[in-house]
Design an enzyme around this catalytic site. Structure first.
Site, PDB file in Angstrom:
ATOM      1  N   GLU A   1     -17.106  -8.029   9.161  1.00  0.00           N
ATOM      2  CA  GLU A   1     -16.073  -9.049   9.028  1.00  0.00           C
ATOM      3  C   GLU A   1     -16.381 -10.150  10.045  1.00  0.00           C
ATOM      4  O   GLU A   1     -17.066 -11.096   9.715  1.00  0.00           O
ATOM      5  CB  GLU A   1     -14.693  -8.423   9.227  1.00  0.00           C
ATOM      6  CG  GLU A   1     -13.607  -9.235   8.591  1.00  0.00           C
ATOM      7  CD  GLU A   1     -12.495  -8.399   7.961  1.00  0.00           C
ATOM      8  OE1 GLU A   1     -11.577  -9.000   7.446  1.00  0.00           O
ATOM      9  OE2 GLU A   1     -12.539  -7.163   7.985  1.00  0.00           O
TER      10      GLU A   1
ATOM     11  N   GLU B   1      -6.688  -3.119  16.775  1.00  0.00           N
ATOM     12  CA  GLU B   1      -6.164  -3.781  15.584  1.00  0.00           C
ATOM     13  C   GLU B   1      -4.824  -3.167  15.165  1.00  0.00           C
ATOM     14  O   GLU B   1      -3.934  -3.860  14.711  1.00  0.00           O
ATOM     15  CB  GLU B   1      -7.172  -3.610  14.444  1.00  0.00           C
ATOM     16  CG  GLU B   1      -6.707  -4.137  13.103  1.00  0.00           C
ATOM     17  CD  GLU B   1      -7.797  -4.051  12.050  1.00  0.00           C
ATOM     18  OE1 GLU B   1      -8.659  -3.161  12.150  1.00  0.00           O
ATOM     19  OE2 GLU B   1      -7.785  -4.889  11.125  1.00  0.00           O
TER      20      GLU B   1
ATOM     21  N   TRP C   1      -0.903 -17.398   8.201  1.00  0.00           N
ATOM     22  CA  TRP C   1      -2.351 -17.561   8.370  1.00  0.00           C
ATOM     23  C   TRP C   1      -2.671 -19.052   8.271  1.00  0.00           C
ATOM     24  O   TRP C   1      -3.156 -19.663   9.231  1.00  0.00           O
ATOM     25  CB  TRP C   1      -3.110 -16.740   7.320  1.00  0.00           C
ATOM     26  CG  TRP C   1      -3.422 -15.361   7.798  1.00  0.00           C
ATOM     27  CD1 TRP C   1      -4.648 -14.887   8.144  1.00  0.00           C
ATOM     28  CD2 TRP C   1      -2.504 -14.285   8.050  1.00  0.00           C
ATOM     29  NE1 TRP C   1      -4.545 -13.582   8.584  1.00  0.00           N
ATOM     30  CE2 TRP C   1      -3.248 -13.192   8.542  1.00  0.00           C
ATOM     31  CE3 TRP C   1      -1.126 -14.135   7.925  1.00  0.00           C
ATOM     32  CZ2 TRP C   1      -2.649 -11.973   8.887  1.00  0.00           C
ATOM     33  CZ3 TRP C   1      -0.538 -12.939   8.264  1.00  0.00           C
ATOM     34  CH2 TRP C   1      -1.293 -11.878   8.745  1.00  0.00           C
TER      35      TRP C   1
ATOM     36  N   ASP D   1      -4.924 -14.461  12.892  1.00  0.00           N
ATOM     37  CA  ASP D   1      -5.186 -13.874  14.204  1.00  0.00           C
ATOM     38  C   ASP D   1      -5.246 -14.968  15.269  1.00  0.00           C
ATOM     39  O   ASP D   1      -4.669 -14.851  16.358  1.00  0.00           O
ATOM     40  CB  ASP D   1      -6.511 -13.100  14.185  1.00  0.00           C
ATOM     41  CG  ASP D   1      -6.597 -12.099  13.036  1.00  0.00           C
ATOM     42  OD1 ASP D   1      -6.237 -12.464  11.901  1.00  0.00           O
ATOM     43  OD2 ASP D   1      -7.044 -10.965  13.252  1.00  0.00           O
TER      44      ASP D   1
ATOM     45  N   HIS E   1      -9.474  -6.151  18.510  1.00  0.00           N
ATOM     46  CA  HIS E   1      -8.803  -7.164  17.699  1.00  0.00           C
ATOM     47  C   HIS E   1      -7.747  -7.791  18.605  1.00  0.00           C
ATOM     48  O   HIS E   1      -6.879  -7.095  19.084  1.00  0.00           O
ATOM     49  CB  HIS E   1      -8.067  -6.421  16.578  1.00  0.00           C
ATOM     50  CG  HIS E   1      -8.466  -6.801  15.197  1.00  0.00           C
ATOM     51  ND1 HIS E   1      -9.679  -6.443  14.667  1.00  0.00           N
ATOM     52  CD2 HIS E   1      -7.804  -7.477  14.221  1.00  0.00           C
ATOM     53  CE1 HIS E   1      -9.741  -6.888  13.412  1.00  0.00           C
ATOM     54  NE2 HIS E   1      -8.619  -7.524  13.120  1.00  0.00           N
TER      55      HIS E   1
HETATM   56  C1  BGC Z   1      -8.746  -8.873   9.420  1.00  0.00           C
HETATM   57  C2  BGC Z   1      -7.530  -9.421  10.049  1.00  0.00           C
HETATM   58  C3  BGC Z   1      -6.953 -10.429   9.145  1.00  0.00           C
HETATM   59  C4  BGC Z   1      -6.561  -9.654   7.916  1.00  0.00           C
HETATM   60  C5  BGC Z   1      -5.827 -10.437   6.905  1.00  0.00           C
HETATM   61  C6  BGC Z   1      -8.334  -8.161   8.178  1.00  0.00           C
HETATM   62  O1  BGC Z   1      -9.368  -7.562   7.527  1.00  0.00           O
HETATM   63  O2  BGC Z   1      -9.469  -8.081  10.282  1.00  0.00           O
HETATM   64  O3  BGC Z   1      -7.353  -9.412  11.347  1.00  0.00           O
HETATM   65  O4  BGC Z   1      -5.996 -11.248   9.650  1.00  0.00           O
HETATM   66  O5  BGC Z   1      -7.646  -9.007   7.339  1.00  0.00           O
HETATM   67  O6  BGC Z   1      -4.745  -9.731   6.644  1.00  0.00           O
END
Ligand code: BGC
Length: 918
Positions: free
Chosen positions: A496, A771, A559, A503, A792
């Site tokens: 990723e 996370e 977001w 975030d 995270h």
């Molecule tokens: C990421 C996140 C991101 C999310 C979206 C994840 O896979 O690691 O931190 O904001 O997807 O919901």
């Protein structure tokens, strides 16, 4: 003898103090845009900032004078100036526009400044500083885009191409600059020496629209006679594996280099060595290099001397390069953000043999970077290094949570003595390195951790009397260091590592306490605007290699609101008004789009939402959803961003916009109340996040705020002080509890050690933010490996509350950029002391308190040209002393008054020591 020596000593000690007389006023810390003495910038009207040092309290700048010249000598003589602002009556000392003649390409501008303060003192001129422009016009580039011959394997990880060109330097060199960029990543060398210490150049941007180049001063690397410039290229973000769909070549298939070396001779003649058909290419020892996958390196294939000037190098076997017929469409832009560098070295704290047979090195800290391998052994031996964040119960490296990211480096020895290897175009997220194939027993020098990060100045510090809170603060900082790698990423380990907008949005405020992120976010926000859909919708990740359109991989509340919230945060914390101006069209476009999505009812229901991502679900704690309705969350963010756009418009002087967005905000607020708020103050699904967002975003009628705050507190108490919030609710939760009179509950949540809480991971040995609240569950099992990062930063968004409330430092929105600060530490949770500091654009702001029995002592430092409002909670004016005497008439104390139970002291710059003795 002894007496005379001590006299001499004390005289020497006194001398500097006398030199720095009572009235000393001076200027230093000169910066241009976001950097000190930058070279190769392309801002044509850069902004200049300086700091004032003063021995006197309450120092405010009354006027300044700026001078700019094209040589340092003429500047110090004050002659032949390019621009002299004259004495400007103004308090501005941060982001002051250069107002001289139009700047030209490849030119160095020297500048200095002096100031007058409000009591009539004049500072001496500052030392000279400079900025140097890069290539401002597309026509300044005469280099061609060169590309190694395509190989059949271009769609697979393939060997990194090496490129070289020999040239001669005839005359004595006065100065030389190298301007470089690439498709893919580059490392560039001159005469065998690596040019600069920047990593992952040219950085990651919205490659289709903006491509950064770097400028290096290479004067010292040139030599007379034979010279060689060489580069190697890596797949990087450009064409390596990227995103969670296992895709490659997301931006293009061909790697390419654009390099322009400009030499100025003493004679005045200039010469250019540019990338063109005269360069040659070859494969070398890097057999493959991939950000997720890792690097495979065969030292037996090293091209010894390929970039060195000394002995002639036989490149007859090298092939000629091609020239890109269609140069990339992106605009070439100078990089303004501090570059990625090596920032720390970590030694193993333990070395042990795992059941897998691998030797495991524990570096004691989860981080981003790689391992330096140091070995000696027979040629052809391959050492394999695998990287992971945690060990499983058996003591083997746990890699299930890395998903498809192999993060494995392989090094094959050349057999020539001690060999030291570091990879080139990859990075890993890890604490443990599992090594196989070592030719000799490991020792502590075999593996060294190399942490890499955007090299941002660490501006904030926060230390308390509670060691777990201190560990939490360290984990937040390491989370930031690990994930601020040219773009703010979600995580550094699995497949990723993307610029997830949600975030970054939740963490930006905390980030701006820990480090100087002004340039970092200014760069990234350019990409937010560049990758924004024409509809105004904002992609989930920036830069956006995922494609999509307004609703696919884009347009999600909390977001996409990054487009509004982060520019606003940068304005508040750095006073960056020009950034606000630049982002304003993007900010508006997003809220206009979101309102269209919400439709006439103004409740945003349609489409995919992440909601309060990773909040606890009422019946299944591992469910990655939200208990708070996504319509409530989306509508709340729509309201909030609309409110911020209205405030932005007002600041920028767009009065009618300000009024329009204000009216829209009110309308959305009404709709929110109709839909989600009962007359008895119940909000939505009665969740912590529902109350938190409604109160934080000012969505409730005044009459319901304290009722709703009470309901929130009740929920927190009913859960025995555990939180249930996810990405979006968490950042505001403690703020709202504090603001509605439930500070005790806020502290109890913060210091909770059992799951779910901030400190629970620390009791499980976490060294970075996780996370998920339960990355390792109380029964020691791991969360779902499909989504279980141990690095995270999102939940680290609690950091701003800690700085503001425990440390007591905050900005006053009336004086953005900490022109005006608020100091208001709140002792709680049994803490007996805390100290916070923040290197602001004006200088060091400090707040340190301690309890001495019933006495509360608060030491404060306020930088020159700023002021602060100091709040002493639960105190009476008569009980407060500063420097041991009552506040009345104290130097620097502008006013002191009782507000309810608290004392409010308004101070000018300087250091103060307050004591409250009830
Ligand atoms: C990421 C996140 C991101 C999310 C979206 C994840 O896979 O690691 O931190 O904001 O997807 O919901």
């Amino acid at each position: 003898m002894r007496t005379s020596l001590s006299i001499v000593l004390s005289l020497t000690l006194l001398a500097p103090a006398q030199g720095l007389s009572q009235n000393a006023l001076s200027v230093d810390g000169l910066r241009v845009e976001y950097l000190t003495n930058p070279i190769g910038i392309d801002v044509v009207q850069p902004r200049l900032s300086w700091r004032i040092a003063s021995t006197r309290r309450n120092t405010m700048q009354a006027a300044y004078q700026l001078q700019v010249g094209t040589s340092e000598a003429s500047l110090t003589r004050g002659a032949n100036l390019l621009w002299d602002s004259g004495k400007m009556v103004s308090g501005a000392s941060v982001f002051v526009d250069y107002g001289g003649p139009q700047t030209l390409s490849r030119t160095r501008y020297y500048w200095r400044v002096r100031v007058w303060d409000s009591s009539g003192r004049t500072s001496p001129w500052s030392a000279a500083a400079f900025w140097e422009t890069g290539l401002l016009q597309p026509g300044d580039w005469t280099a061609e885009w060169i590309t190694p011959p395509p190989t059949a394997a271009d769609s697979l990880p393939s060997p990194s191409p090496f490129l070289r060109r020999a040239f001669r330097v005839g005359d004595a060199v006065r100065s030389a600059r190298l301007y470089v960029t690439s498709l893919g990543l580059y490392e560039i060398y001159l005469n065998g020496q690596r040019v600069g210490d920047q990593l992952f150049t040219p950085g990651w941007t919205s490659y289709r629209r903006r491509l950064q180049y770097q400028t290096y001063d290479v004067t010292a690397l040139l030599r007379s006679g034979a010279n060689v410039v060489g580069a190697m290229l890596g797949d990087g973000w450009y064409r390596g594996n990227l995103g969670f769909f296992r895709q490659r070549n997301l931006y293009g298939r061909q790697l390419a280099l654009l390099a322009q070396l400009e030499i100025r001779y003493q004679s005045g003649r200039t010469e250019r060595v540019v990338s063109d058909r005269d360069w040659k290419a070859s494969a070398g020892p890097i057999l493959s290099s991939d950000i997720y996958g890792g690097e495979t390196y065969d030292a037996r294939r090293e091209l010894s001397g390929w970039a060195a000037a000394g002995a002639p190098y036989d490149d007859r076997n090298w092939t000629t390069v091609g020239v890109l017929v269609y140069p990339p469409p992106a605009a070439l832009v100078a990089s303004l953000s501090p570059p990625v560098r090596r920032v720390r070295e970590l030694r193993a704290v333990a070395i042990r043999l795992a059941p897998s047979g691998e030797t495991i090195f524990d570096l004691g800290q989860n981080f981003t970077g790689w391992a330096r391998l140091s070995v000696r052994g027979p040629a052809g031996t391959t050492v394999t290094l695998r990287f992971g964040e945690v060990l499983d119960r058996e003591g083997n490296l746990y890699t299930a949570n890395l998903r498809a990211a192999a993060q494995t480096d392989r090094y094959t020895l050349s057999g020539n003595g001690r060999e030291v290897y570091e990879p080139h175009f990859t990075f890993h997220g890890f604490r443990y390195v599992a090594v196989r194939g070592l030719p000799a027993p490991a020792d502590s020098a075999t593996i060294t951790g190399i942490a890499v990060s955007s090299d941002l100045a660490q501006t904030g510090s926060l230390v308390t009397s509670d060691s777990l809170l201190n560990q939490l603060q360290r984990n937040i900082v390491w989370g930031q260091r690990s994930n601020f790698l040219d773009v703010p990423t979600d995580c550094p380990q699995r497949d990723e590592r993307l610029g997830w907008t949600g975030d970054a949005q939740v963490f930006a405020r905390t980030a701006a306490f820990n480090m100087d992120v002004a340039g970092f976010f200014a760069k990234w926000l350019s990409d937010v605007a560049a990758d924004q859909d024409p509809s105004g919708s904002v992609p989930w990740v920036i830069p956006n290699p995922l494609g999509g359109d307004s609703t696919h991989f884009a347009g999600t509340a909390g977001w996409s609101d990054v487009a509004v919230i982060v520019p606003w945060t940068m304005y508040l914390t750095y006073g960056d008004r020009r950034l606000l101006e630049r982002q304003y069209p993007s900010m508006r476009a997003w809220v206009d789009y979101a309102r269209r999505r919400a439709g006439t009812g103004l409740i945003w229901r349609p489409g995919w939402q992440f909601g309060d991502w990773l909040a606890l679900h009422s019946d299944d704690p591992s469910y990655p959803g939200a208990t708070t309705g996504t319509d409530l969350i989306a509508t709340a963010f729509l309201a909030h961003s609309t409110d911020l756009v209205s405030r932005t418009a007002a600041i920028l002087g767009h009065e009618s916009d300000a009024a329009e967005y204000r009216a829209r905000f009110r309308a959305i607020r009404e709709a929110f109340n109709r839909e989600f708020v009962s007359r008895t103050g119940r909000v939505g699904e009665n969740t912590q996040t529902a109350y938190t967002l409604a109160i934080a975003f000012d969505l409730l009628p005044d009459s319901l705020v304290s009722v709703a705050g009470g309901r929130l507190a009740q929920d927190v108490e009913a859960r025995d002080h555990h939180l249930t919030t996810g990405f979006l609710g968490t950042p505001y939760l403690l703020h709202v509890l504090g603001a509605t009179g439930h500070l005790g509950d806020a502290f109890a949540l913060l210091t909770q050690r059992t799951y779910p809480s901030w400190l629970y991971p620390i009791t499980r040995g976490a060294t970075t933010m996780w996370e998920r609240w339960d990355g390792i569950r109380p029964d020691s099992s791991f969360e779902d490996p499909g989504m279980n990062s141990f690095n995270h930063y999102a939940f680290g968004a609690v950091g701003d509350w800690m700085y503001q409330n425990i440390g007591g430092i905050d900005v006053d929105s009336a004086g953005p950029g900490y022109r005006r600060a608020r100091i208001a530490p709140r002792p709680g949770a049994g803490l007996t002391s805390a100290s916070a500091s923040l290197e602001t654009a004006y200088g060091m702001l400090k707040s340190a308190w301690r309890l001495e029995g019933r006495r509360f002592v608060l030491d404060v430092a306020v930088p020159a040209n700023t002021s602060a409002e100091v709040t002493l909670w639960d105190a009476r004016v008569a009980d407060v002393r500063e420097g041991g005497v009552p506040l009345d008439g104290r130097d620097g104390v502008r006013s002191a008054r009782q507000r309810g139970n608290n004392v409010i002291v308004d101070v000018g710059s300087g250091t103060y020591s307050f004591a409250v003795t009830p």
